[in-house]
Structure formats: structure tokens, C-alpha cells
Design a protein around this motif. Sequence first.
Motif, mmCIF file in Angstrom:
data_model
loop_
_atom_site.group_PDB
_atom_site.id
_atom_site.type_symbol
_atom_site.label_atom_id
_atom_site.label_comp_id
_atom_site.label_asym_id
_atom_site.label_seq_id
_atom_site.Cartn_x
_atom_site.Cartn_y
_atom_site.Cartn_z
ATOM 1 N N VAL A 50 -7.133 2.877 4.812
ATOM 2 C CA VAL A 50 -7.336 3.144 3.394
ATOM 3 C C VAL A 50 -7.108 1.821 2.676
ATOM 4 C CG1 VAL A 50 -6.509 4.374 1.352
ATOM 5 C CG2 VAL A 50 -6.656 5.562 3.551
ATOM 6 N N VAL A 51 -8.069 1.436 1.838
ATOM 7 C CA VAL A 51 -7.974 0.220 1.034
ATOM 8 C C VAL A 51 -7.725 0.649 -0.404
ATOM 9 C CG1 VAL A 51 -9.136 -1.893 0.285
ATOM 10 C CG2 VAL A 51 -9.598 -0.955 2.574
ATOM 11 N N ASN A 52 -6.575 0.274 -0.930
ATOM 12 C CA ASN A 52 -6.182 0.669 -2.274
ATOM 13 C C ASN A 52 -6.492 -0.473 -3.248
ATOM 14 O OD1 ASN A 52 -4.951 1.500 -4.619
ATOM 15 N ND2 ASN A 52 -2.933 1.806 -3.723
ATOM 16 N N LEU A 53 -7.455 -0.232 -4.140
ATOM 17 C CA LEU A 53 -7.839 -1.222 -5.151
ATOM 18 C C LEU A 53 -7.507 -0.727 -6.563
ATOM 19 C CD1 LEU A 53 -11.339 -2.293 -3.749
ATOM 20 C CD2 LEU A 53 -9.106 -3.321 -3.292
ATOM 21 N N ARG A 54 -6.662 0.275 -6.669
ATOM 22 C CA ARG A 54 -6.342 0.848 -7.990
ATOM 23 C C ARG A 54 -5.739 -0.170 -8.946
ATOM 24 N NH1 ARG A 54 -2.527 5.673 -7.026
ATOM 25 N NH2 ARG A 54 -1.597 4.017 -5.813
ATOM 26 N N ASP A 55 -4.986 -1.127 -8.417
ATOM 27 C CA ASP A 55 -4.323 -2.110 -9.267
ATOM 28 C C ASP A 55 -5.029 -3.461 -9.262
ATOM 29 O OD1 ASP A 55 -2.314 -0.309 -10.054
ATOM 30 O OD2 ASP A 55 -1.189 -0.714 -8.216
ATOM 31 N N LEU A 56 -6.274 -3.470 -8.836
ATOM 32 C CA LEU A 56 -7.069 -4.691 -8.858
ATOM 33 C C LEU A 56 -7.870 -4.715 -10.159
ATOM 34 C CD1 LEU A 56 -7.921 -7.206 -7.195
ATOM 35 C CD2 LEU A 56 -9.861 -5.854 -6.380
ATOM 36 N N ASP A 57 -7.681 -5.750 -10.947
ATOM 37 C CA ASP A 57 -8.411 -5.913 -12.208
ATOM 38 C C ASP A 57 -9.790 -6.481 -11.865
ATOM 39 O OD1 ASP A 57 -9.350 -6.382 -14.732
ATOM 40 O OD2 ASP A 57 -7.808 -7.842 -15.283
#
Length: 142
Positions: A80-87
Motif C-alpha cells: 500500500v502506497v500512502n500519498l494522503r500527505d503528499l502535496d
Amino acid sequence: MTMRKDFDLSKLKPVDLNIGQLNYSCQTWFNRKKGVRGGLIAFSGFYPRGSAGCDEAQFIRWRIDEFCTHPDLFCLKGLVVNLRDLDYAWGDDINVSPLEYDMPYLVVVQESREEAFKGVLVPGKIRFDLRAALAEIDNIIK
């Protein structure tokens, strides 16, 4: 001519090889029933717009590949790649699929950024709920 045998270590200056303003973290879990391991890699920080994000894209690609092929994680069977906090607003170079392309994976993004990622992520891989994505991969891994 006399050669000096010592070197003044105070001449050495640190060099920062971190790319831009990106941070990352890696975690794993073990599925006892199936005897395999799943992985979670998260990226946060600022991703520059357009082609200015090329270095960050390479950094992300490198970290994902490094994580998926780490010798201590030979049982890593899902990601799982979490990009939720990537602007992230846009950029053509970002690629988050694992090096081992048959490895099941999902990408978690903020729902408000779905449009930005639609053009660069594999269709059907985008999720909005981290726990649900982790559970989905945990159910898939073999």
C-alpha cells in the motif's frame, strides 16, 4: 616535495542528499495465516508542479523499489502506497507501482486530490481509506 600524511577533517562539510521536501516511512505487517508480509510506504511533503518534480518522482520510485526488494523483506507480497500527505497538484513523472509488477498494490490519496492523480496512477488502484486499503491488500496477498 613533502606529502602530508594527515588530513584536516575540519575541511569536510556535510552534503544533504535528501530530495526536495519529501519524507517517507516504511512499515510491514505479517499475515500469519498465509505466512507472508505486506508493506506500507508513505510519502509526505511538497511535490513540485510539472516537470520540476522529476527528482521527487525518481526519489519515490527508488524508495518503493528499495522497499519492495529489501533482502530482509523477501516475503513482501503486497504493498500500500500512502500519498494522503503528499502535496501534489500535477506532474507526469510520478510512478508508484512496485518494481515487481505482479505484486498487488493500492495507492491511498485524499479524495480532494483524486483528479490530480488520475492521469498518472493506474486506473483502479486509487483508494481513499487507508485502513480499507490495508485490509484489501491483506486479503489479496498469497
